[in-house]
Design an enzyme around this catalytic site. Structure first.
Site, PDB file in Angstrom:
ATOM      1  N   ILE A  19       4.304  35.966  61.935  1.00 30.25           N
ATOM      2  CA  ILE A  19       4.955  34.969  62.797  1.00 30.25           C
ATOM      3  C   ILE A  19       4.553  35.183  64.255  1.00 30.25           C
ATOM      4  O   ILE A  19       4.284  34.224  64.994  1.00 30.25           O
ATOM      5  CB  ILE A  19       6.494  35.079  62.637  1.00 30.25           C
ATOM      6  CG1 ILE A  19       6.916  34.548  61.263  1.00 30.25           C
ATOM      7  CG2 ILE A  19       7.222  34.348  63.755  1.00 30.25           C
ATOM      8  CD1 ILE A  19       8.370  34.827  60.899  1.00 30.25           C
ATOM      9  N   ASP A  61       5.027  51.125  70.631  1.00 33.66           N
ATOM     10  CA  ASP A  61       6.044  51.071  69.580  1.00 33.66           C
ATOM     11  C   ASP A  61       7.325  50.573  70.248  1.00 33.66           C
ATOM     12  O   ASP A  61       7.807  51.194  71.210  1.00 33.66           O
ATOM     13  CB  ASP A  61       6.242  52.476  68.995  1.00 33.66           C
ATOM     14  CG  ASP A  61       7.183  52.467  67.799  1.00 33.66           C
ATOM     15  OD1 ASP A  61       8.166  51.696  67.812  1.00 33.66           O
ATOM     16  OD2 ASP A  61       6.923  53.231  66.862  1.00 33.66           O
ATOM     17  N   TYR A 153      18.905  46.118  56.904  1.00 34.25           N
ATOM     18  CA  TYR A 153      18.099  45.080  57.561  1.00 34.25           C
ATOM     19  C   TYR A 153      19.007  43.945  58.054  1.00 34.25           C
ATOM     20  O   TYR A 153      18.892  43.491  59.205  1.00 34.25           O
ATOM     21  CB  TYR A 153      17.044  44.548  56.585  1.00 34.25           C
ATOM     22  CG  TYR A 153      16.239  43.376  57.103  1.00 34.25           C
ATOM     23  CD1 TYR A 153      15.235  43.550  58.042  1.00 34.25           C
ATOM     24  CD2 TYR A 153      16.475  42.076  56.640  1.00 34.25           C
ATOM     25  CE1 TYR A 153      14.484  42.476  58.514  1.00 34.25           C
ATOM     26  CE2 TYR A 153      15.735  40.997  57.103  1.00 34.25           C
ATOM     27  CZ  TYR A 153      14.742  41.195  58.040  1.00 34.25           C
ATOM     28  OH  TYR A 153      14.004  40.138  58.513  1.00 34.25           O
TER      29      TYR A 153
END
Ligand SMILES: NC(=O)c1ccc[n+]([C@@H]2O[C@H](COP(=O)([O-])OP(=O)(O)OC[C@H]3O[C@@H](n4cnc5c(N)ncnc54)[C@H](O)[C@@H]3O)[C@@H](O)[C@H]2O)c1
Length: 255
Positions: A19, A61, A153
């Site tokens: 995406i 990161d 999640y």
């Protein structure tokens, strides 16, 4: 090119693949410079080259606050401003209920998917005040609806949705808009890996197509078209919005 993002400088996390990659290409097509912050530097560089328009890759990161501080500085040093931050980097994590999720898995998900928003906001805030900029978060429909076997999640995406509203409430007075886009199912490398990890990958893929009212699983362009709108002045009076881009997957009782 419609130039909806002409001359805007955008910090996009997780823009190397999936995406994020579609968003990077769309932002540049619309006239923006994109700083692609990703831990996959090779792919980020390829995407930046393809995007063009002075876009460039920054290896970082998103769970590392100092790395994000340096990424923000890199954009400011080059362009002197940041008009938008798109928090898109994410990992999907283990397919397990909460009690079977290890502490390391929980921490990694929280740090990458949610705490990263804290870092980009902490270090990007002053620049956004100066530009009266915009923040966009890639959340997920599961943050609104829940999902079996992905509690950790789901918690990160639910947290991101709550943060979007709270940040919109705090930052409106600075002229900063904060919105979230919620994909349901979009074909990306992450989703391919996840489908392959399920016990019956073919049945999983079939199920994906049946989830939307429109009967198919789209690619990332449906999200990038929405993201362009939410970062552009066309959405200038929209803030605190949690926008499903789901093909109506959340509408129940389909048959
Ligand atoms: N694909 C879907 O169906 C779907 C559905 C709902 C939400 N989302 C969300 O969309 C976002 C993008 O997902 P995608 O499907 O394109 O996945 P993807 O794996 O294709 O892309 C994720 C990108 O984030 C980067 N990334 C991951 N961890 C990082 C870290 N710690 N630091 C820096 N970069 C990091 C990866 O290198 C990659 O470029 C994620 O936040 C995901 O949760 C995706």
């Amino acid at each position: 090119m419609k130039n909806n993002l002409s001359n805007k400088v955008i910090l996009l996390t997780g823009g190397a693949t999936g995406i994020g990659r579609d968003c990077a290409l769309a932002y540049a097509r619309e006239g923006a410079v994109v700083g692609i912050v990703d831990r996959n530097f090779e792919e980020a560089r390829k995407t930046a080259t393809e995007a063009g328009n002075n876009s460039f890759a920054i290896e970082a990161d998103v769970s590392n606050g100092h790395a994000i501080e340096l990424a923000v500085k890199a954009l400011l040093d080059r362009f002197g401003r940041i008009d938008a931050i798109h928090n898109n980097a994410g990992i999907v994590g283990p397919s397990r209920p909460l009690h079977e999720t290890s502490e390391a898995e929980w921490d990694e998900l929280q740090n990458i998917n949610l705490k990263s928003v804290y870092w980009t906001t902490k270090y990007g805030f002053e620049a956004l005040v100066a530009s009266k900029g915009t923040i966009l978060n890639t959340a997920s429909m599961v943050g609104l609806l829940g999902q079996q076997d992905h509690a950790a999640y789901v918690a990160t995406k639910g947290g991101m949705i709550s943060l979007t509203k709270a940040m919109a409430a705090d930052y409106g007075k600075h002229g900063i808009r904060v919105n979230a886009v919620c994909p349901a199912i979009v074909w990306t490398p992450m989703l391919e890996r996840w489908a392959d990890s399920q016990s019956d990958p073919d049945a999983t893929r079939q199920l994906f197509n049946e989830m939307s009212l429109l009967g198919y699983t789209p690619h990332g362009d449906v999200i990038s078209d929405t993201a362009v709108f939410l970062l552009s002045d066309q959405s200038r009076f929209i803030t605190g919005c949690i926008l499903p881009v789901s093909g109506g997957a959340e509408i129940g009782y389909k048959r």
